[in-house]
Design a protein around this motif. Structure first.
Motif, short mmCIF file in Angstrom:
data_model
loop_
_atom_site.label_atom_id
_atom_site.label_comp_id
_atom_site.label_asym_id
_atom_site.label_seq_id
_atom_site.Cartn_x
_atom_site.Cartn_y
_atom_site.Cartn_z
N LYS A 43 0.84 -1.21 0.00
CA LYS A 43 0.00 0.00 0.00
C LYS A 43 0.87 1.25 0.00
CE LYS A 43 -4.22 1.99 1.11
NZ LYS A 43 -4.14 3.03 0.09
N GLY A 44 1.97 1.22 0.75
CA GLY A 44 2.90 2.36 0.77
C GLY A 44 3.47 2.63 -0.62
N HIS A 45 3.86 1.57 -1.32
CA HIS A 45 4.39 1.73 -2.69
C HIS A 45 3.31 2.28 -3.62
CE1 HIS A 45 8.14 -0.22 -1.79
NE2 HIS A 45 7.59 -1.40 -1.57
N VAL A 46 2.10 1.77 -3.49
CA VAL A 46 0.99 2.23 -4.34
C VAL A 46 0.73 3.71 -4.09
CG1 VAL A 46 -1.48 2.00 -4.84
CG2 VAL A 46 -0.06 -0.05 -4.57
N ASP A 47 0.69 4.10 -2.81
CA ASP A 47 0.45 5.51 -2.47
C ASP A 47 1.57 6.40 -3.01
OD1 ASP A 47 -1.87 4.70 -1.19
OD2 ASP A 47 -1.03 4.87 0.84
N ASN A 48 2.82 5.95 -2.87
CA ASN A 48 3.95 6.72 -3.40
C ASN A 48 3.85 6.86 -4.92
OD1 ASN A 48 5.07 7.03 -0.86
ND2 ASN A 48 6.53 5.36 -1.11
N LEU A 49 3.51 5.77 -5.59
CA LEU A 49 3.36 5.82 -7.05
C LEU A 49 2.24 6.77 -7.46
CD1 LEU A 49 3.96 2.22 -8.39
CD2 LEU A 49 4.99 4.31 -9.22
N ALA A 50 1.15 6.75 -6.72
CA ALA A 50 0.04 7.66 -7.03
C ALA A 50 0.52 9.11 -6.99
CB ALA A 50 -1.12 7.43 -6.08
N LEU A 51 1.31 9.45 -5.99
CA LEU A 51 1.84 10.82 -5.89
C LEU A 51 2.79 11.15 -7.04
CD1 LEU A 51 2.56 11.00 -2.04
CD2 LEU A 51 0.73 12.17 -3.29
N ILE A 52 3.67 10.22 -7.35
CA ILE A 52 4.62 10.45 -8.44
C ILE A 52 3.88 10.59 -9.77
CG2 ILE A 52 6.51 9.42 -9.78
CD1 ILE A 52 7.42 8.07 -7.11
N ILE A 53 2.90 9.74 -10.01
CA ILE A 53 2.17 9.79 -11.27
C ILE A 53 1.33 11.06 -11.36
CG2 ILE A 53 0.35 8.65 -12.63
CD1 ILE A 53 1.69 5.99 -11.78
N GLU A 54 0.84 11.53 -10.22
CA GLU A 54 0.14 12.82 -10.21
C GLU A 54 1.09 13.93 -10.66
OE1 GLU A 54 -1.63 15.68 -6.77
OE2 GLU A 54 -2.29 13.59 -6.71
N LYS A 55 2.33 13.90 -10.16
CA LYS A 55 3.33 14.89 -10.57
C LYS A 55 3.67 14.73 -12.06
CE LYS A 55 5.50 15.28 -6.04
NZ LYS A 55 6.70 14.94 -5.24
N LEU A 56 3.80 13.47 -12.50
CA LEU A 56 4.05 13.21 -13.92
C LEU A 56 2.93 13.75 -14.79
CD1 LEU A 56 5.46 9.57 -13.99
CD2 LEU A 56 6.59 11.61 -14.87
N ASN A 57 1.71 13.58 -14.32
CA ASN A 57 0.54 14.05 -15.06
C ASN A 57 0.60 15.56 -15.25
OD1 ASN A 57 -1.90 13.60 -16.41
ND2 ASN A 57 -3.09 14.02 -14.59
N LYS A 58 1.04 16.27 -14.23
CA LYS A 58 1.18 17.72 -14.34
C LYS A 58 2.35 18.10 -15.24
CE LYS A 58 -0.90 18.62 -9.86
NZ LYS A 58 -0.66 18.90 -8.46
N ALA A 59 3.45 17.34 -15.13
CA ALA A 59 4.66 17.64 -15.91
C ALA A 59 4.52 17.23 -17.37
CB ALA A 59 5.87 16.94 -15.29
N GLN A 60 3.71 16.23 -17.65
CA GLN A 60 3.62 15.69 -19.01
C GLN A 60 2.99 16.66 -19.99
OE1 GLN A 60 0.69 14.42 -20.76
NE2 GLN A 60 -0.71 14.96 -19.14
N LYS A 61 2.39 17.73 -19.52
CA LYS A 61 1.80 18.72 -20.42
C LYS A 61 2.85 19.24 -21.40
CE LYS A 61 -2.20 19.05 -18.05
NZ LYS A 61 -2.50 17.68 -17.74
N SER A 62 4.12 19.24 -20.95
CA SER A 62 5.20 19.71 -21.82
C SER A 62 5.92 18.55 -22.51
CB SER A 62 6.21 20.52 -21.00
OG SER A 62 6.76 19.70 -19.99
N GLY A 63 5.45 17.33 -22.27
CA GLY A 63 6.09 16.16 -22.85
C GLY A 63 5.49 15.79 -24.20
N SER A 64 5.93 14.66 -24.70
CA SER A 64 5.47 14.18 -25.99
C SER A 64 4.10 13.52 -25.86
CB SER A 64 6.47 13.17 -26.55
OG SER A 64 6.40 11.96 -25.82
#
Length: 150
Positions: A43-64
């Protein structure tokens, strides 16, 4: 974005390993507390991944476009992992015996499969990101500008 992908990749690999280990517990361990501790780790890994992917989702606006699609594929997998892990934890809390029911086993199997799939997507995206960065370095070295040709 590369650092976020690297963090996500590391977390996803740990998640996949731990999710796999929970399956082994079904065969080897009779103590439900060991299951609960391992699921808390998952659950800790899943929660950490959710946070990272949320950040990726915000950052990906400038990605491919490929990066955008990969992040969109990751989100439902993390949600599924979270739901399955929570369901397994709830099952354990209600049945404090040796957890071997078919339902519980299916939660663990699905988590292991989903964690491997998520890890594969993240690893592939990270490799793509590194390759594109290397291509850019080579283009700069050669004095070539523009996007790579397919």
């Amino acid at each position: 974005m590369t650092q976020l992908l690297s963090d996500a990749s590391d977390e996803a690999l740990e998640l996949a390993d731990d999710a796999n280990e929970t399956k082994v517990l079904i065969l080897n361990d009779e103590n439900w507390v060991t299951h609960a501790l391992m699921l808390a780790k998952v659950k800790g890994h899943v929660d950490n991944l959710a946070l990272i992917i949320e950040k990726l989702n915000k950052a990906q606006k400038s990605g491919s476009e490929l990066q955008e699609q990969a992040v969109k594929q990751m989100l439902p997998l993390v949600k599924e992992l979270s739901a399955n892990t929570t369901a397994a934890i709830n099952y354990l809390n209600q049945n404090k015996t040796r957890p071997t029911s078919e339902t519980y086993t299916q939660y663990l199997q699905k988590n292991a499969d989903t964690a491997r799939q998520l890890s594969s997507i993240i690893s592939s995206l990270l490799e793509y990101q590194k390759s594109m960065a290397e291509i850019e370095k080579l283009r700069d070295k050669l004095g070539v500008s523009g996007a790579p040709t397919p």
